[in-house]
Design a protein around this motif. Structure first.
Motif, PDB file in Angstrom:
ATOM      1  N   UNK A  20       7.570  12.903   2.000  1.00 14.60           N
ATOM      2  CA  UNK A  20       6.211  12.676   2.328  1.00 14.60           C
ATOM      3  C   UNK A  20       5.741  11.051   2.407  1.00 14.60           C
ATOM      4  N   UNK A  21       4.810  10.688   2.920  1.00 13.95           N
ATOM      5  CA  UNK A  21       4.878   9.396   2.989  1.00 13.95           C
ATOM      6  C   UNK A  21       4.347   8.824   4.558  1.00 13.95           C
ATOM      7  N   UNK A  22       4.196   7.669   4.802  1.00 16.43           N
ATOM      8  CA  UNK A  22       3.928   7.127   6.157  1.00 16.43           C
ATOM      9  C   UNK A  22       4.934   7.735   7.272  1.00 16.43           C
ATOM     10  N   UNK A  23       4.129   8.188   8.020  1.00 17.98           N
ATOM     11  CA  UNK A  23       4.884   8.745   9.346  1.00 17.98           C
ATOM     12  C   UNK A  23       4.488   7.991  10.714  1.00 17.98           C
ATOM     13  N   UNK A  24       5.136   8.014  11.557  1.00 19.12           N
ATOM     14  CA  UNK A  24       4.615   7.256  12.884  1.00 19.12           C
ATOM     15  C   UNK A  24       4.482   8.279  13.847  1.00 19.12           C
ATOM     16  N   UNK A  25       3.389   8.477  14.591  1.00 15.49           N
ATOM     17  CA  UNK A  25       3.239   9.755  15.348  1.00 15.49           C
ATOM     18  C   UNK A  25       2.930   9.232  16.833  1.00 15.49           C
ATOM     19  N   UNK A  26       3.298   9.929  17.908  1.00 13.65           N
ATOM     20  CA  UNK A  26       2.626   9.823  19.360  1.00 13.65           C
ATOM     21  C   UNK A  26       2.659  11.235  19.661  1.00 13.65           C
ATOM     22  N   UNK A  52      -1.847  13.568   8.088  1.00 15.78           N
ATOM     23  CA  UNK A  52      -2.766  13.870   9.115  1.00 15.78           C
ATOM     24  C   UNK A  52      -3.882  13.082   9.581  1.00 15.78           C
ATOM     25  N   UNK A  53      -3.631  11.882   8.832  1.00 14.41           N
ATOM     26  CA  UNK A  53      -4.819  10.796   8.987  1.00 14.41           C
ATOM     27  C   UNK A  53      -4.266   9.651   9.619  1.00 14.41           C
ATOM     28  N   UNK A  54      -4.833   9.036  10.393  1.00 16.22           N
ATOM     29  CA  UNK A  54      -4.306   7.614  10.898  1.00 16.22           C
ATOM     30  C   UNK A  54      -4.574   6.619   9.671  1.00 16.22           C
ATOM     31  N   UNK A  55      -3.446   5.623   9.441  1.00 18.82           N
ATOM     32  CA  UNK A  55      -3.647   4.627   8.578  1.00 18.82           C
ATOM     33  C   UNK A  55      -3.642   3.247   9.360  1.00 18.82           C
ATOM     34  N   UNK A  56      -4.645   2.479   9.081  1.00 17.25           N
ATOM     35  CA  UNK A  56      -4.881   1.433   9.706  1.00 17.25           C
ATOM     36  C   UNK A  56      -4.195   0.169   8.737  1.00 17.25           C
ATOM     37  N   UNK A  57      -3.778  -0.865   9.479  1.00 16.99           N
ATOM     38  CA  UNK A  57      -3.575  -2.152   8.552  1.00 16.99           C
ATOM     39  C   UNK A  57      -1.962  -2.022   8.000  1.00 16.99           C
ATOM     40  N   UNK A  58      -1.037  -0.947   8.556  1.00 18.57           N
ATOM     41  CA  UNK A  58       0.267  -0.832   8.214  1.00 18.57           C
ATOM     42  C   UNK A  58       1.286  -1.672   9.183  1.00 18.57           C
ATOM     43  N   UNK A  59       2.239  -1.851   8.737  1.00 22.10           N
ATOM     44  CA  UNK A  59       3.290  -2.589   9.667  1.00 22.10           C
ATOM     45  C   UNK A  59       3.622  -1.763  10.781  1.00 22.10           C
ATOM     46  N   UNK A  60       4.028  -2.236  11.852  1.00 19.66           N
ATOM     47  CA  UNK A  60       4.410  -1.485  13.087  1.00 19.66           C
ATOM     48  C   UNK A  60       5.755  -0.692  12.898  1.00 19.66           C
ATOM     49  N   UNK A  61       6.098   0.412  13.472  1.00 20.49           N
ATOM     50  CA  UNK A  61       7.415   1.244  13.452  1.00 20.49           C
ATOM     51  C   UNK A  61       8.533   0.299  13.315  1.00 20.49           C
ATOM     52  N   UNK A  62       9.352   0.451  12.510  1.00 20.07           N
ATOM     53  CA  UNK A  62      10.631  -0.369  12.575  1.00 20.07           C
ATOM     54  C   UNK A  62      11.816   0.264  13.249  1.00 20.07           C
ATOM     55  N   UNK A  63      11.939   0.098  14.515  1.00 18.53           N
ATOM     56  CA  UNK A  63      12.858   0.597  15.429  1.00 18.53           C
ATOM     57  C   UNK A  63      14.427   0.581  15.146  1.00 18.53           C
ATOM     58  N   UNK A  64      14.466  -0.485  14.252  1.00 19.95           N
ATOM     59  CA  UNK A  64      16.100  -0.868  13.661  1.00 19.95           C
ATOM     60  C   UNK A  64      16.381   0.221  12.666  1.00 19.95           C
ATOM     61  N   UNK A  65      15.451   1.134  12.105  1.00 21.55           N
ATOM     62  CA  UNK A  65      15.656   1.939  10.860  1.00 21.55           C
ATOM     63  C   UNK A  65      14.953   3.101  11.166  1.00 21.55           C
TER      64      UNK A  65
END
Length: 170
Positions: free
Chosen positions: A96-102, A127-140
């Motif tokens: 569980x935790x932050x997920x990045x979705x498209x 299921x809810x968008x979270x504002x103010x988080x860092x962008x996706x880390x494509x290196x991990x």
């Protein structure tokens, strides 16, 4: 310049270990599974229900190769059922935790390629968008997955031919 990088084509063992995470974890009644077909495609299928506060079904897998910093996004070749799906990326191995979705739409019965730029992935939590988080880390990129939700009640089927990382300008 990098070329496309195959993540999954369902013909090799490293991308065959997908597991379901459905709303049953919170009392819902939806269910899903992911399996390999004889033609080396993969199918995500199941039934979505909003009973008992449910409303989502998903599958995910862990990636052995996690650095995609030289790429601009994810491209999938899919045949859908006309429903909207969400491609999910996790930068950790947590349940569980932050997920990045498209999200992407499908056309019933038609093969299509879907390009999902990393820059357009949105952070979400349950299921809810979270504002103010860092962008996706494509290196991990630790986990990838597919989810169906948004009250699209009933049976669903999404067949995946392959998943790739693509470079910019494609």
């Amino acid at each position: 310049m990098a070329t496309d990088k195959l993540i999954c084509d369902f013909s090799t063992p490293h991308c065959l270990d997908w597991y379901s995470v459905d709303d049953a974890v919170m009392g819902g009644e939806s269910g899903s599974r992911f399996y390999r077909n004889p033609d080396s495609t993969g199918t995500f299928e199941g039934f979505l229900s909003t009973e008992n506060s449910g409303g989502f079904a998903s599958v995910r897998t862990f990636l052995p190769d996690r650095n995609y910093s030289d790429y601009a996004g994810i491209r999938l070749r899919v045949r859908g059922d006309g429903k909207r799906y969400s491609f999910r990326i996790r930068n950790d191995d947590r349940f569980d935790g932050i997920v990045y979705k498209n999200d992407f739409d499908t056309i019933s019965g038609e093969w299509m390629e879907v390009s999902l730029p990393f820059s357009e992935f949105k952070a979400a939590f349950r299921g809810r968008t979270v504002e103010g988080t860092h962008p996706i880390d494509a290196s991990n990129i630790v986990q990838i997955g597919i989810l169906v939700s948004k009250k699209q009640v009933g049976s669903f089927t999404l067949t995946v031919d392959w998943i790739k990382a693509y470079t910019s300008g494609q």
